[in-house]
Scaffold this motif. Structure first.
Motif, PDB file in Angstrom:
ATOM      1  N   LEU A   1       5.319 -22.956  -5.652  1.00 45.33           N
ATOM      2  CA  LEU A   1       5.002 -21.947  -4.645  1.00 45.33           C
ATOM      3  C   LEU A   1       5.743 -20.658  -4.978  1.00 45.33           C
ATOM      4  N   GLN A   2       5.061 -19.534  -4.771  1.00 43.27           N
ATOM      5  CA  GLN A   2       5.669 -18.218  -4.930  1.00 43.27           C
ATOM      6  C   GLN A   2       5.479 -17.438  -3.643  1.00 43.27           C
ATOM      7  N   MET A   3       6.319 -16.410  -3.470  1.00 43.62           N
ATOM      8  CA  MET A   3       6.254 -15.618  -2.247  1.00 43.62           C
ATOM      9  C   MET A   3       6.079 -14.149  -2.587  1.00 43.62           C
ATOM     10  N   VAL A   4       5.257 -13.473  -1.798  1.00 38.77           N
ATOM     11  CA  VAL A   4       5.086 -12.036  -1.947  1.00 38.77           C
ATOM     12  C   VAL A   4       5.133 -11.400  -0.564  1.00 38.77           C
ATOM     13  N   GLY A   5       5.737 -10.230  -0.483  1.00 41.67           N
ATOM     14  CA  GLY A   5       5.806  -9.495   0.771  1.00 41.67           C
ATOM     15  C   GLY A   5       4.825  -8.331   0.764  1.00 41.67           C
ATOM     16  N   ILE A   6       4.285  -8.017   1.936  1.00 43.95           N
ATOM     17  CA  ILE A   6       3.370  -6.884   2.093  1.00 43.95           C
ATOM     18  C   ILE A   6       3.828  -6.071   3.296  1.00 43.95           C
ATOM     19  N   ALA A   7       4.045  -4.776   3.083  1.00 45.65           N
ATOM     20  CA  ALA A   7       4.457  -3.887   4.159  1.00 45.65           C
ATOM     21  C   ALA A   7       3.370  -2.843   4.389  1.00 45.65           C
ATOM     22  N   GLN A   8       3.015  -2.645   5.652  1.00 44.99           N
ATOM     23  CA  GLN A   8       2.059  -1.604   6.030  1.00 44.99           C
ATOM     24  C   GLN A   8       2.779  -0.552   6.861  1.00 44.99           C
ATOM     25  N   GLY A   9       2.417   0.705   6.655  1.00 45.07           N
ATOM     26  CA  GLY A   9       3.049   1.767   7.425  1.00 45.07           C
ATOM     27  C   GLY A   9       2.544   3.128   7.021  1.00 45.07           C
ATOM     28  N   GLN A  10       3.149   4.143   7.579  1.00 48.29           N
ATOM     29  CA  GLN A  10       2.805   5.525   7.268  1.00 48.29           C
ATOM     30  C   GLN A  10       3.790   6.031   6.208  1.00 48.29           C
ATOM     31  N   PHE A  11       3.548   5.652   4.972  1.00 48.76           N
ATOM     32  CA  PHE A  11       4.476   5.981   3.902  1.00 48.76           C
ATOM     33  C   PHE A  11       4.221   7.391   3.351  1.00 48.76           C
ATOM     34  N   PRO A  12       5.274   8.194   3.187  1.00 47.93           N
ATOM     35  CA  PRO A  12       5.125   9.502   2.533  1.00 47.93           C
ATOM     36  C   PRO A  12       5.075   9.284   1.022  1.00 47.93           C
ATOM     37  N   THR A  13       3.932   8.867   0.530  1.00 45.94           N
ATOM     38  CA  THR A  13       3.847   8.373  -0.853  1.00 45.94           C
ATOM     39  C   THR A  13       4.233   9.414  -1.891  1.00 45.94           C
ATOM     40  N   GLN A  14       3.840  10.671  -1.697  1.00 46.70           N
ATOM     41  CA  GLN A  14       4.189  11.691  -2.691  1.00 46.70           C
ATOM     42  C   GLN A  14       5.693  11.900  -2.760  1.00 46.70           C
ATOM     43  N   ASP A  15       6.351  11.906  -1.599  1.00 46.44           N
ATOM     44  CA  ASP A  15       7.810  12.039  -1.573  1.00 46.44           C
ATOM     45  C   ASP A  15       8.469  10.805  -2.190  1.00 46.44           C
ATOM     46  N   ILE A  16       7.888   9.638  -1.935  1.00 45.47           N
ATOM     47  CA  ILE A  16       8.452   8.404  -2.484  1.00 45.47           C
ATOM     48  C   ILE A  16       8.361   8.406  -4.005  1.00 45.47           C
ATOM     49  N   LEU A  17       7.200   8.810  -4.537  1.00 46.53           N
ATOM     50  CA  LEU A  17       7.047   8.869  -5.989  1.00 46.53           C
ATOM     51  C   LEU A  17       8.005   9.892  -6.598  1.00 46.53           C
ATOM     52  N   ALA A  18       8.197  11.008  -5.882  1.00 52.69           N
ATOM     53  CA  ALA A  18       9.162  12.006  -6.358  1.00 52.69           C
ATOM     54  C   ALA A  18      10.576  11.431  -6.333  1.00 52.69           C
TER      55      ALA A  18
END
Length: 333
Positions: free
Chosen positions: A118-135
């Motif tokens: 068995l393996q585990m993966v997490g999934i998070a949903q939200g209002q992510f500031p993706t451009q700022d995160i990539l920066a």
């Protein structure tokens, strides 16, 4: 019987306490990033999990080490968004990424059909500031591993990684589990969207703020723990193969409420399991303390139309007392 109940529902109280109101539902992209052979899926309204002492107590006592590692990795991973946006970055190293999370899910899955691993993966949903995160990633000189069109970034020294499958959905976990999730999402392998049994089980619980579903094998394991000594009798061996799937939900908004439905496919199997569960409660009552007896008496068991149902309810103070009881202490060690 409560031993197995809290061991499984404890896996749901992952991150914080709960004054639940909204439902915790997964988007199509999030569901598509879960491999088809999922044994258990837990989904939580992350934003609503703030004000319940009872939920916090349960979470602190029964969180499995694997989930604690996920929790710590998510909460400790910081983003230097202020610096990347031309502002002064925090001297503490940035903003925690979990502040953008609205819903959080954990999927326990088999990496290949018929596998016992068995393996585990997490999934998070939200209002992510993706451009700022990539920066922020660039600022921290975090180099991604590219899988097709997906960029996978390291998020901890323990080997955790993350990937945004869309601006509002993040997949995280070990590199291998995240890669398998991306394979499912990209159509390279089958996703949970093609698992009719689990998708049907989801429909009965995903309007709740905290819920979980289990497949046949996961349900068998849960029932074995719930039944305790009663699970060793011949009757259980006769009907366990008829356990199709199960789903449960928890609510901490007014005391503690737990509801579990197990699909068996026929009335005989449901009635048999119901009888075994009732026997398990009676056995436990024989050696239970007053607090434990009160909790066991508050557990209602029934069957109808091929489904077994279990309902438990208590006040916050009653639940807090139960967490201190010998029954609970033995079940979490």
């Amino acid at each position: 019987m409560l031993k197995g109940l809290f061991r499984f529902c404890g896996a749901s109280i992952l991150i914080a306490g709960a004054a639940f109101a909204p439902a915790a539902q997964l988007s199509t992209d999030a569901r598509g990033a879960i491999p088809r052979d999922v044994q258990q899926l837990v989904v939580i309204d992350y934003r609503a999990m703030q004000n319940s002492t009872a939920a916090m107590d349960l979470r602190n006592r029964v969180m499995p080490p694997e989930l604690k590692q996920f929790d710590e990795a998510l909460s400790k991973f910081t983003l230097k968004i202020g610096e990347s946006a031309g502002k002064s970055a925090s001297s503490e190293g940035g903003e925690p990424i979990d502040q953008y999370v609205d819903e959080l899910a954990f999927a326990l899955f088999r990496p290949s059909p018929g596998s016992d691993a068995l393996q585990m993966v997490g999934i998070a949903q939200g209002q992510f500031p993706t451009q700022d995160i990539l920066a922020s990633f660039r600022t921290q000189k975090l180099k991604p591993t590219v899988v097709r069109s997906n960029s996978i970034y390291p998020m901890s020294r323990t080997g955790m990684v993350l990937c945004f499958v869309d601006p509002s959905t993040m997949v995280f976990g070990s590199k291998d589990s995240v890669t398998k999730a991306l394979d499912a999402r990209d159509g390279m392998t089958s996703s949970m969207l093609t698992n009719g049994t689990m998708m049907n089980a989801m429909q009965s619980v995903d309007s709740n703020p905290l819920w979980s579903i289990l497949d046949s094998q996961g349900t068998q394991t849960m029932m074995k723990q719930l039944l305790g000594e009663a699970g060793s009798v011949t009757d259980f061996d006769t009907v366990k193969q008829r356990l199709v799937a199960s789903g449960y939900s928890m609510d901490f908004s007014h005391g503690v409420k737990f509801d579990l439905t197990i699909q068996t496919g026929d009335s005989f199997a449901a009635a048999t399991i119901s009888s075994l569960m009732t026997a398990a409660v009676m056995l436990r009552k024989m050696t239970a303390s007053d607090t434990e007896k009160q909790a066991l008496s508050a557990t209602d068991i029934g069957s109808s139309s091929g489904n077994l149902t279990i309902h438990f309810a208590s006040s916050d103070s009653e639940f807090s007392a139960l967490l201190q009881s010998p029954l609970f202490q033995t079940m979490v060690h």
